[in-house]
Scaffold this motif. Structure first.
Motif: not given
Ligand code: NAD
Length: 325
Positions: A48-53, A82-85, A105-111
């Protein structure tokens, strides 16, 4: 004048991961023959993360390894996080899917920790479900009282354990569960994904583990004479170079996982002949220096992690089939 050679050896993860290929292929053929999965099991990866090499690379290698061994792999890109879940919930319900993984990481926090728990436990190839973690921390190896369903271990700590077994750091003469008795280890990283579970696993197997993070240094052991059934943790104090150097003095194994290209583990802290393993995506040891100090050096571990993902998936399928019978 003769050329100065490095005293030890560098061992690549690809060499170690190959030792699992046959076991995985045999198991998949068995599933095909028994018509459990006539087309081979299906692993789905969510990106879900764009441009994550780093994630793109990991996904590419997972696909290549999976398909090479007879596992079907599908990469599902979810451009809107937001559609990943919802996408994960759909995959949980889809009986044609055997394993699910998310590129973090997706959101990079506790989410992200919440998303880990959204993946159905029965399809969690990364072994991130809280039940698996709780079992690991409590040194419980099965999911049921009858000890028929094996618990799953998070794949990166598991990969490092398998690397230590390959390097014969685990001592087969000792009883299972005590095979690191007498070994001293330093782990530089205490994330909940890798460093803390790794320190606990090694201490549960009898090692003395110094767990290092930016804040402090902790000691994980099963107590004198391995008197406890699971590891205990003692705070040794705030992080300082002096404290790190002192815990490294007797360390047989140094494992690094610092996510920074600028971080380099001080070579002078490494005991002559120690084993050094780096699981960070950045090289945490100075290659040329560590090779002159370490007896065994494993510069990266990713390929073994992928083998463990597939192994976990096959174990999950075994558990599922066992529950049906
Ligand atoms: P993270 O950011 O969650 O944790 C980093 C840890 O390192 C923390 O405990 C932090 O305190 C510690 N740390 C940072 N700088 C330090 C320093 N100077 N001295 C001592 N400790 C320090 O990261 P993570 O998810 O654990 O990932 C770490 C690295 O491992 C990344 O490069 C990641 O890509 C890699 N990784 C590799 C695999 C694999 O299979 N090879 C799997 C997961 C993560």
């Amino acid at each position: 004048m003769s050329e100065v050679k490095n005293p030890g050896r560098t061992i690549l993860a690809s060499k170690i991961s190959k030792t699992y290929d046959q076991e995985i292929v045999d198991k998949i053929n068995d599933l095909k023959e028994k018509k459990v999965r006539p087309e081979g099991p299906l692993l789905v990866g969510f990106l879900a993360n764009q441009d994550d090499e780093a994630a793109e690379m990991y996904a590419k290698w997972t696909q290549k390894t999976s398909e090479g061994l007879g596992v079907r792999y599908e990469l599902r890109r979810v451009p809107d996080k937001d559609f990943l879940e919802e996408a994960i919930i759909q995959a949980n319900r889809d009986d044609s899917i055997d394993g699910i993984m998310i590129y973090f990481p997706v959101f990079g926090n506790a989410q992200d920790q919440y998303l880990q728990q959204v993946v159905a436990r029965e399809k969690d190839v990364e072994g991130l479900n809280h039940v698996y973690y709780q079992n690991l921390y409590h040194n419980i190896r099965y999911l049921d009282d009858a000890q028929t369903l094996k618990s799953i271990l998070p794949c990166t700590p598991l990969a490092i354990i398998k690397i230590l077994e390959y390097l014969k750091i685990y001592n087969d003469f000792l009883p299972e569960g005590n095979r690191l008795y007498g070994k001293t280890c330093v782990v530089v990283n205490r994330s909940e994904i890798v460093g803390r579970p790794l320190a606990a696993l090694m201490a549960n197997d009898g090692a003395t583990v110094y767990s290092v993070d930016v804040n402090n240094i902790q000691k994980f052991t099963r107590g004198e004479g391995l008197k406890f059934t699971k590891h205990h943790v003692e705070d040794l104090g705030a992080f300082s170079d002096d404290l790190l150097q002192s815990v490294c003095k007797d360390a047989d194994i140094i494992i690094t996982g610092v996510p920074s290209k600028d971080y380099k583990f001080p070579t002078e802290y490494i005991k002559e002949g120690a084993t050094c393993i780096n699981f960070s995506s950045h090289k945490n040891f100075v290659d040329e220096e560590v090779k002159q100090k370490a007896s065994l050096y494993v510069p990266m571990t990713g390929k073994v992690t992928i083998a463990m993902l597939l192994r976990n998936m096959l174990r999950l399928i075994d558990n599922r089939e066992h529950m049906k019978n």
